[in-house]
Each structure stands twice: as structure tokens, then as C-alpha cells.
Design a protein around this motif. Structure first.
Motif, PDB file in Angstrom:
ATOM      1  N   SER A 116       0.843  -1.205   0.000  1.00  0.00           N
ATOM      2  CA  SER A 116       0.000   0.000   0.000  1.00  0.00           C
ATOM      3  C   SER A 116       0.872   1.247   0.000  1.00  0.00           C
ATOM      4  CB  SER A 116      -0.877   0.033   1.257  1.00  0.00           C
ATOM      5  OG  SER A 116      -1.740  -1.052   1.304  1.00  0.00           O
ATOM      6  N   SER A 119       1.334   7.998   0.326  1.00  0.00           N
ATOM      7  CA  SER A 119       2.240   9.084   0.660  1.00  0.00           C
ATOM      8  C   SER A 119       3.497   8.835  -0.174  1.00  0.00           C
ATOM      9  CB  SER A 119       2.544   9.034   2.154  1.00  0.00           C
ATOM     10  OG  SER A 119       3.535   9.974   2.461  1.00  0.00           O
ATOM     11  N   LEU A 120       3.943   9.840  -0.891  1.00  0.00           N
ATOM     12  CA  LEU A 120       5.052   9.617  -1.827  1.00  0.00           C
ATOM     13  C   LEU A 120       6.370   9.347  -1.092  1.00  0.00           C
ATOM     14  CD1 LEU A 120       4.174  12.292  -4.535  1.00  0.00           C
ATOM     15  CD2 LEU A 120       3.750   9.830  -4.588  1.00  0.00           C
ATOM     16  N   GLY A 121       7.265   8.691  -1.796  1.00  0.00           N
ATOM     17  CA  GLY A 121       8.594   8.420  -1.234  1.00  0.00           C
ATOM     18  C   GLY A 121       8.668   7.152  -0.402  1.00  0.00           C
ATOM     19  N   HIS A 122       7.604   6.362  -0.387  1.00  0.00           N
ATOM     20  CA  HIS A 122       7.621   5.129   0.410  1.00  0.00           C
ATOM     21  C   HIS A 122       7.966   3.896  -0.413  1.00  0.00           C
ATOM     22  CE1 HIS A 122       5.725   6.344   4.379  1.00  0.00           C
ATOM     23  NE2 HIS A 122       5.711   7.465   3.664  1.00  0.00           N
ATOM     24  N   PRO A 125      12.217   2.776  -1.022  1.00  0.00           N
ATOM     25  CA  PRO A 125      12.920   2.138   0.110  1.00  0.00           C
ATOM     26  C   PRO A 125      12.466   0.694   0.347  1.00  0.00           C
ATOM     27  CG  PRO A 125      12.346   4.384   0.698  1.00  0.00           C
ATOM     28  CD  PRO A 125      11.674   4.106  -0.625  1.00  0.00           C
ATOM     29  N   VAL A 126      11.181   0.450   0.240  1.00  0.00           N
ATOM     30  CA  VAL A 126      10.678  -0.908   0.489  1.00  0.00           C
ATOM     31  C   VAL A 126      11.170  -1.861  -0.609  1.00  0.00           C
ATOM     32  CG1 VAL A 126       8.608  -2.331   0.745  1.00  0.00           C
ATOM     33  CG2 VAL A 126       8.696  -0.066   1.794  1.00  0.00           C
ATOM     34  N   SER A 156      13.374  10.561   1.045  1.00  0.00           N
ATOM     35  CA  SER A 156      13.476   9.114   1.264  1.00  0.00           C
ATOM     36  C   SER A 156      13.763   8.380  -0.042  1.00  0.00           C
ATOM     37  CB  SER A 156      12.198   8.584   1.912  1.00  0.00           C
ATOM     38  OG  SER A 156      11.065   8.979   1.163  1.00  0.00           O
TER      39      SER A 156
END
Lengths: 273, 305
Positions: A116, A119-122, A125-126, A156
Motif C-alpha cells: 500500500s 504518501s510519496l517516497g515510500h 525504500p521498500v 526518502s
């Protein structure tokens, strides 16, 4: 090379995604239709030719991981996932509705959705974490992250860009649906990402730059992964926000709006449905 | 306590190959044994806590247990949205460990004082919030954290904290531990400051007041039964936390009491909605801000007399 029939089929699917996105966002007069329209052609090639995913076995351990970091473009992704059979097509008509199956940002509660966002920038990294683990365990699957211009404003994202290169994650592919429009204006006027390709090269990624509405170019660019052994792959796909609906094309408003009721008929006509 | 945590984790990691450490360039002098023993399960992402948390989430989603580890507010507040959206919403096996909660880093200043963490972490659905009081709790909490399926926030002490418990303990998340029995009043602490509550109880004893001392190591889920038992069977409750007065242990206890309809003498000891604007060591600051055993004892006595 794609055959004429394949191109025809791809065009049909891209139109379907666009028409679904127009329909879905109009249901409750929600927004972000332009973000789905710009990435439709990328999604077609990804789901038809690139991603190793199985609608009947969405959690299979050898699947390619695909994260939509620009989660606000959920409508477009839901459309092709329904088409591929991850979930029933009639779920699309419940988008954004009370007790609906699909919310306005992409959700892992929907079968086949890896992660899911909203929110941008997630996303990146994942995917870096997933790619790192896959590499360390000698797994063959690839990890994909589809991002937006706005995603590339987030600190991020750049933290993840640096780490991916540091660890030579060549099982990771970041694709930017580079439609040049973000929430409050044109990207060049907010945070100019240019010289984007050069920048990413300097950050240690292998970069390709294509027309994100050209099926041949999309397929060619993603047919061999990694682009360069030992480097993460970065695909800058030049697209048009709101692609396919003239009143939406290249407008900031298409980030917020749906195609209004009185313009629906014209929009579907323009798409050819 | 941080050494106890790191040694315990290392022991568990020898048997449990799922355990990964994901650091943001913090842990000098403590994390090296893990890094050397398990280079393929250790990563330093650089000074980048948002990425640390996102990467940990990605690693955990591949069937692992990922531990993020740093000091003070760096692995919590800096990356709160990653903890909320990526870790808690997906309910993945990421364990967030901080070294030095509360005022532990004293003279380093406010940036290094973690004084809102319990309240903020407690507000996140699916998050377990634990703050061990001493070494035995720290060891047990490390095992419990790994066994627990889902996110855990672990506030770890920084130095050689004295033992609160004598002998073995029966440690379970959500079950407070009675460190000392008493009928006149209950002092409930969380984390290493609980020892000050114990010392306060010793002072009270000399004044003829028998205080129960509870280590509420798990702030969430909180031990409602024990709180209600303390309310019914002792003369009042004082909570002690190295944290702002709002939303942490004291807030959690107050919620339980008020919803249970229990009316008893009650007082929270903590920072009074203020940052630390003065300079000093941990112990000195604790005295200045009302955490001395003497002040805890005085507060408790004032409540029941």
C-alpha cells in the motif's frame, strides 16, 4: 519486435485502462485521473510482457515484486489487475464508494497488490529492502517500483537511490512515469529533475530514457534486466499527464479532478470506446 | 542494558536466521559482533532513518524479522510515517529499538532526549510498546519481541542500570510485574526509571508507608487487570515515566481507571509538557525534573495523607 496484432491488443488494453480510470474516478468525483492516464501504456507492457506474476497465485515466492509508489494512480493499476484476473472486474465499480472493495490509493488488501502506498517516497525504500533480501538469498525474481515526478522530490527516495547503487542491486528496476506535472504545478517549476538521466547516472544507476507511450520502446527497454550488470536500473519514461483525454492532457487540474459528468461522453468517444 | 539487548539478540540470531539488523549509522561499540557474525543479515543504510525503516519493511515482507536500531528519536520520529504506513499498516515484523529513552543522553540536549516516544508509538495500531526496567526484563523482552508477530517498539536503557527484580521473572507482553508488594499505595513505573520508584518505596517504608511497586514494562497493551487490582487493593496510584506527562504511561493508566469507573487518589510524575532547557547529566536532570526517589516518595505520601 511487436507484431501488428500485439500492438493492436496492447492499444485495446491501454484504452481499457484509461476508460476504466475515467469511469472509476467519476463514480464519486474523486481525483488523480491524470496520473492513471499517463502510466496506462507502461502498465500494459509490464503486465503483458515483463512482470512474472500469476493472478491465481499472487503470493508465489518466485513472483516479481511490483510496487506502485505513486499510489494515487490506483484506478489505473486496479483496472489492469482486474483485467488480468487478480480480482473480479465488478470490483472496479465500487472504487471510492462506501463499503467498496477499492480505495483511492493502492491497497495491499486487494489480491495481488504487493504494498500500500499513498504518501510519496515510500515505494523505493521498500523495494530496496526486498531487492537486497532477494539478492542475498540468490533469488531470481526482480523487484519493480513505478514512481512519479513527485516521488522524486522526496528525500526518502534519494536515500533509497543511494543505497541501491551502493549495494549494486541489479535486480531492482525503478520506472518513473515522468509526466512533468505534480500537485501544484509543472515539475520544472517546482523541483526541476533535469538533467534527470545524467543525475541518475552519476548516482550509480544504469539509465534508459524512452517515450512512455511507445509500446516498442517500453518493451525494448525492459526486455533485458539489469540494463547493466551490477547496477540498479532506472527507466525514465517520458509521458503526458492525462494522456488520451484532451481536456486533461498536460494539466495540473488532472491531478485533482475526474472527467466531469457532462464531458464523459466526449472522453469515451475520444478514447474510442 | 544496551549490551544485554545486543548480546541477547546475537544469541537469538544464531538460531533464528530470519533476524536482520538494519541500521542508520548508529551503534558503535555494540553492534559489531552481530555485523561480523551475520554480514548477510546486517546492513547499515547510512544516515537515513526513513530509508532504514522502509528497507526494514521490505526485508521483513520477504519473511524475515527486521530490527531497526538507533538512539533517541532517530528511528521513531524521523521516520514516523514509514512506521505508520509501511510497518504498522502492513503489520510486518519490524522491531524498532531505541537506546537511551527519556533523559538518558542528558547533556547532549533535546535532540537526543526521547520524551514523547511512548505516547506517539502507543497511538499506532498494532504496535506493542515495551520499556524494560532492568537487565532481566531487557533480556526477556528481547525474546518476547522476536516471538511476537508484528511491530514492536522497544525502549532500551543506555547504561548499567541497577536490578529491580531479585531472581527470575515471568515476563509476558501486557502483563506488569510486581517488584514489591504493599497495600498503602502503588507506584507504577515503566522503563529504567522504575528503579527510582522502587527506591521511593524503600524511603516510604521507613515512614511507615507500604508501597506496591509495579514495573509496567509494556505500555501497550497495558495490563488493565493489574491496574484495577492496584486501584482496588491499595490506597492510590502514582505513575512514574521518563516522558512527557501527556499520553504515555500515566495517560494509559488514567484511561483504564476512568473507563473502569474507579475513583482513587492518582498522580502522574513526568515532564510537565516542557522540553529540557537546561544542561546536565542524566542523574542531575532526573533530580531537577522531579524523578528523584525523594520526590516520588513525597508525591506518594502527599497523595494518601
Amino acid at each position: 519486435m511487436l507484431t501488428k496484432k500485439q500492438i493492436c491488443d496492447f492499444e485495446y488494453l491501454a484504452v481499457k485502462i484509461r476508460a476504466d480510470a475515467v469511469m472509476m474516478t467519476n463514480l464519486q468525483h474523486s481525483g488523480h485521473v491524470g496520473s492513471s492516464l499517463s502510466m496506462a501504456d507502461l502498465l500494459v507492457v509490464l503486465f503483458e510482457k515483463v512482470l512474472n506474476v500469476a493472478p491465481k497465485n499472487p503470493k508465489g515466492p518466485n513472483r516479481d515484486r511490483f510496487i506502485l509508489s505513486k499510489g494515487h494512480a490506483a484506478a489505473g493499476l486496479y483496472s489492469i489487475m482486474a483485467e488480468k484476473g487478480f480480482f473480479p472486474k465488478d470490483w472496479l465499480e465500487t472504487y471510492y464508494c462506501d463499503n467498496g472493495k477499492l480505495c483511492g490509493h493502492i491497497s495491499h488488501h486487494v489480491p495481488g497488490v504487493e504494498f500500500s502506498t499513498g504518501s510519496l517516497g515510500h515505494g523505493l525504500p521498500v523495494t530496496v529492502g526486498m531487492a537486497l533480501d532477494g539478492k542475498r538469498k540468490g533469488k531470481k525474481h526482480r523487484v519493480f517500483c513505478l514512481m512519479s515526478d513527485g516521488d522524486c522530490n522526496e528525500g526518502s527516495t534519494w536515500e533509497a537511490i543511494m543505497l541501491a547503487a551502493q549495494h549494486k542491486l541489479d535486480n531492482l528496476v525503478a520506472i518513473v512515469d515522468y509526466n512533468k506535472v505534480q500537485a501544484l504545478g509543472f515539475s520544472k517549476d517546482v523541483i526541476n529533475l533535469e538533467p534527470f538521466a545524467e543525475k541518475m547516472n552519476l548516482f550509480g544507476w544504469a539509465v534508459k530514457e524512452i517515450d512512455g507511450h511507445n509500446f516498442e520502446q517500453i518493451l525494448d527497454s525492459l526486455s533485458i534486466i539489469p540494463f547493466v550488470k551490477g547496477k540498479p536500473s532506472f527507466l525514465i519514461a517520458h509521458t503526458v499527464k492525462g494522456k488520451g483525454i484532451s481536456c486533461m492532457e498536460n494539466t495540473v487540474a488532472s491531478h485533482y479532478k475526474c472527467v466531469a459528468d457532462d464531458k464523459l461522453e466526449d472522453a469515451y468517444k475520444e478514447l474510442g470506446v | 542494558m544496551r549490551s544485554v539487548f545486543n548480546k541477547t539478540l546475537l544469541e537469538i540470531a544464531k538460531k533464528d536466521k530470519r533476524i536482520n539488523m538494519v541500521l542508520a549509522d548508529i551503534g558503535y561499540g555494540e553492534i559489531e559482533p552481530f555485523a561480523q557474525a551475520f554480514p548477510d543479515r546486517f546492513i547499515n543504510v547510512g544516515v537515513a532513518e526513513q530509508n532504514m525503516t522502509g528497507v526494514a519493511c521490505g526485508i521483513a515482507m520477504e519473511g524475515n524479522i527486521a530490527i531497526t536500531y538507533s538512539i533517541a528519536n532517530f528511528p521513531t520520529l524521523r521516520c514516523l510515517e514509514q512506521i505508520r504506513n509501511d510497518v504498522c499498516y502492513h503489520n510486518v515484523n519490524v522491531k524498532i529499538v531505541i537506546i537511551g529513552g527519556g533523559l538518558a543522553y542528558g547533556a547532549l540536549g533535546v535532540s537526543h532526549q526521547s520524551t514523547e516516544d511512548l505516547a506517539i508509538m502507543r497511538a499506532l495500531p498494532d504496535m506493542v510498546v515495551v520499556a524494560p526496567a532492568d537487565f532481566v526484563e531487557a533480556e526477556a523482552a528481547t525474546y518476547a519481541m522476536i516471538e511476537h508477530q508484528g511491530p514492536v517498539y522497544y525502549r532500551c536503557g543506555y547504561k548499567k542500570e541497577p536490578p529491580l527484580h531479585q531472581g527470575r521473572i515471568d515476563f509476558k507482553f501486557g502483563k506488569g510485574l510486581i517488584a514489591k508488594e504493599g497495600k498503602d499505595i502503588t507506584l507504577i513505573g515503566t522503563g529504567t526509571i522504575t528503579y527510582h520508584a522502587y527506591q521511593a518505596a524503600e524511603l516510604l517504608k521507613k515512614q511507615g508507608i507500604n508501597a506496591r511497586v509495579v514495573s509496567m514494562h509494556t505500555v501497550k497493551p497495558i495490563d488493565k487487570d493489574l491496574i484495577i487490582d492496584c486501584a482496588k487493593n491499595t490506597g492510590g496510584i502514582v505513575t512514574v515515566e521518563e516522558h512527557q506527562i501527556t499520553g504515555g504511561l500515566g495517560g494509559a493508566v488514567a484511561e483504564v481507571l476512568s473507563e473502569a469507573g474507579v475513583s482513587i487518589p492518582f498522580k502522574r510524575i513526568g515532564l510537565q509538557d516542557s522540553y529540557v532547557h537546561i544542561v546536565g547529566s542524566h542523574d542531575w536532570l532526573l533530580d531537577k525534573f522531579g524523578f528523584s526517589p525523594e520526590n516520588i516518595a513525597k508525591t506518594a505520601k502527599g497523595l494518601i495523607k
